[in-house]
Design an enzyme around this catalytic site. Sequence first.
Site, PDB file in Angstrom:
ATOM      1  N   HIS A  94       9.607   0.631  52.973  1.00 33.31           N
ATOM      2  CA  HIS A  94      10.865   1.035  52.334  1.00 33.31           C
ATOM      3  C   HIS A  94      11.335   2.368  52.882  1.00 33.31           C
ATOM      4  O   HIS A  94      10.542   3.223  53.241  1.00 33.31           O
ATOM      5  CB  HIS A  94      10.727   1.109  50.809  1.00 33.31           C
TER       6      HIS A  94
ATOM      7  N   HIS B 202      13.859   5.630  51.944  1.00 35.71           N
ATOM      8  CA  HIS B 202      14.567   6.323  50.860  1.00 35.71           C
ATOM      9  C   HIS B 202      15.897   6.864  51.379  1.00 35.71           C
ATOM     10  O   HIS B 202      15.933   7.515  52.424  1.00 35.71           O
ATOM     11  CB  HIS B 202      13.757   7.535  50.379  1.00 35.71           C
TER      12      HIS B 202
END
Length: 134
Positions: free
Chosen positions: A99, A101
Site C-alpha cells: 500500500h 499512503h
Amino acid sequence: MNNCLFCKITNGEAPSYKVYEDEDILAFLDINPVNIGHTLVIPKKHYENLYETPNEVLGKLISTVKKLSINIKEKLNADGINIMMNNDSSAGQVIFHTHIHIVPRFREDRFKHWKGEPYKEREAEETIEKIKNQ
Ligand code: AMP
Ligand code: ZN
C-alpha cells in the site's frame, strides 16, 4: 490471502470508506489519518510489499496515486502531498499488503519530516561502492 485485512477490505468482508476503485486498484481512507483525507492505495491482488509487487502492478498503482493526489489536494485545499510506503516492520510496515499512503499536507500541520544528518568521513564513499548501479 487469508487473514489479510486489506484483502478483506478488497473483497467486502471488512468495511472501508472507498475513495476510488477499478479492476486492479482500490483506494480508501486510512482509519487513523495523519491529516484528513489520508488515503491508502492498494493493488486488489495480495502482494506483501514493494519487493514482491510486479512492475506492471506498481505502474498502475503509482499512476493512480498521482491522479488521486491531484484530486485530493484540490478538493481539500491542501498545500502539498506526501507519498509514503513502508516496507518491512523495521520501516514501520504494519499491514503486509502492498500500500501507498497519500497524506495531504497543510502549512500549519503538526507532521514533521525525519531529521537527516551529514555523512561521517568516508561513509558516503563506502556506501556508494555498495549500492551504485544496481
Ligand atoms: P503501514 O504502517 O504502512 O503498514 O500502514 C498501515 C495503515 O493502515 C495505518 O496507517 C493504519 O492506520 C491503517 N489501517 C489499519 N486498519 C485500517 C482499516 N481497517 N481501514 C483503513 N485503514 C486502516
Ligand atoms: Zn492482502
